[in-house]
Enzyme design. Structure first.
Site, PDB file in Angstrom:
ATOM      1  N   ASP A 120      57.911  -0.229 -13.370  1.00  0.00           N
ATOM      2  CA  ASP A 120      57.694  -1.579 -12.852  1.00  0.00           C
ATOM      3  C   ASP A 120      57.402  -1.615 -11.362  1.00  0.00           C
ATOM      4  O   ASP A 120      56.886  -2.609 -10.848  1.00  0.00           O
ATOM      5  CB  ASP A 120      58.946  -2.423 -13.095  1.00  0.00           C
ATOM      6  N   LYS A 173      61.189   9.618  -6.804  1.00  0.00           N
ATOM      7  CA  LYS A 173      59.938   8.855  -6.766  1.00  0.00           C
ATOM      8  C   LYS A 173      59.890   8.031  -5.476  1.00  0.00           C
ATOM      9  O   LYS A 173      60.914   7.497  -5.085  1.00  0.00           O
ATOM     10  CB  LYS A 173      59.881   7.926  -7.987  1.00  0.00           C
ATOM     11  N   ASP A 208      65.552   1.098 -14.236  1.00  0.00           N
ATOM     12  CA  ASP A 208      65.798  -0.208 -13.619  1.00  0.00           C
ATOM     13  C   ASP A 208      64.505  -0.999 -13.474  1.00  0.00           C
ATOM     14  O   ASP A 208      63.586  -0.575 -12.773  1.00  0.00           O
ATOM     15  CB  ASP A 208      66.449  -0.037 -12.241  1.00  0.00           C
ATOM     16  N   ASP A 252      60.653   4.928 -16.358  1.00  0.00           N
ATOM     17  CA  ASP A 252      61.623   4.418 -15.396  1.00  0.00           C
ATOM     18  C   ASP A 252      62.696   3.610 -16.128  1.00  0.00           C
ATOM     19  O   ASP A 252      62.497   3.189 -17.277  1.00  0.00           O
ATOM     20  CB  ASP A 252      60.887   3.539 -14.372  1.00  0.00           C
TER      21      ASP A 252
END
Length: 258
Positions: free
Chosen positions: A210, A185, A11, A9
């Site tokens: 995260d 996602k 961000d 990922d």
């Protein structure tokens, strides 16, 4: 376990908006030294893969190429190309979103149509207006197929948790009383699309992120191992509440042995 492919990922994992996450660069450098393949699976549809890679390299000193970037924009474009039995140029779409999404969608050859499109695609739009919501709502009410790029309600940046694409999409869902068909996602589609496009085996890969509700759930849905890092949206308290835990948990990615 040693993984052959890392799905990472952006961000909250590689950076927080303009804020660097120094451990992320260490992690990527370790992958490169070990000769391990990696791809960036971002839910961000505002940028093209080229722009995403340039941001990683120029602003965060993270090694990346456009070919390593997989976005819901690309997956959405592939999805609509398989929607119709005839040539896609015979069909039309209306898109709420930024250049990254619009360029991917309209590069398929599908036509722009505000009045009676076959499909309405909604993603993050920094200049979203009532008019855009109105056009999308009326088109979906007329029967257009409704696609949402991803369900992120928030994005972590240097200012905090700002509204994400899911916030925009939910307004259209409310006004139409219809749920969007999601591509990004936490749906597993992004991982399957990446595996097909890039030629890796999902069974020997790990999803790194995260956000439990997007990154980790995507891995769980695709039956891929997951690595949660405590640098973005989800907290330890959030993880503790979940019945299915991430396969691995770290405070920062430099703690991870590749």
């Amino acid at each position: 376990m040693k993984y052959q492919t890392y799905l990472i990922d952006l961000d909250g994992t590689m950076y927080r908006g303009k804020e660097k996450i120094p451990e992320a660069r260490v992690f990527i450098d370790n992958l490169n030294r070990a000769g391990v393949d990696y791809y960036f699976l971002t839910n961000n549809t505002t940028k093209t893969p080229q722009q995403v890679a340039e941001n990683l390299v120029n602003n965060h000193q993270i090694t990346a190429t456009p070919e390593q970037v997989v976005t819901p924009s690309l997956a959405t474009a592939a999805y609509i190309q398989n929607m119709f039995d005839d040539d896609i140029t015979n069909h039309s779409a209306y898109v709420i979103g930024e250049y990254g999404l619009k360029s991917a969608v309209f590069n398929t050859g599908i036509k722009l149509n505000e009045d009676n499109p076959d499909v309405v695609i909604v993603g993050l739009d920094y200049d979203v207006t009532y008019h855009k919501f109105e056009v999308a709502t009326l088109a979906i009410k007329k029967g257009a197929f409704f696609i949402g790029t991803n369900a992120d309600t928030n994005l972590p940046n240097e200012r905090g948790l700002v509204p994400g694409a899911g916030s925009v999409i939910s307004l259209v869902e409310t006004s139409t009383q219809q749920r969007a068909h999601y591509i990004g996602k936490p749906e597993p589609d992004m991982i399957f699309f990446a595996a097909k496009e890039k030629g890796f085996d999902p069974k020997t890969s790990v999803m790194v992120g995260d956000n439990y509700n997007t990154d980790i759930k995507a891995g769980i849905s695709a039956k891929v191992d997951t690595l949660w890092v405590n640098t973005g949206v989800s907290t330890h308290a959030d993880i503790d509440k979940e019945k299915i835990k991430p396969t691995h948990q770290v405070e920062s990615l430099d703690q991870w042995d590749v």
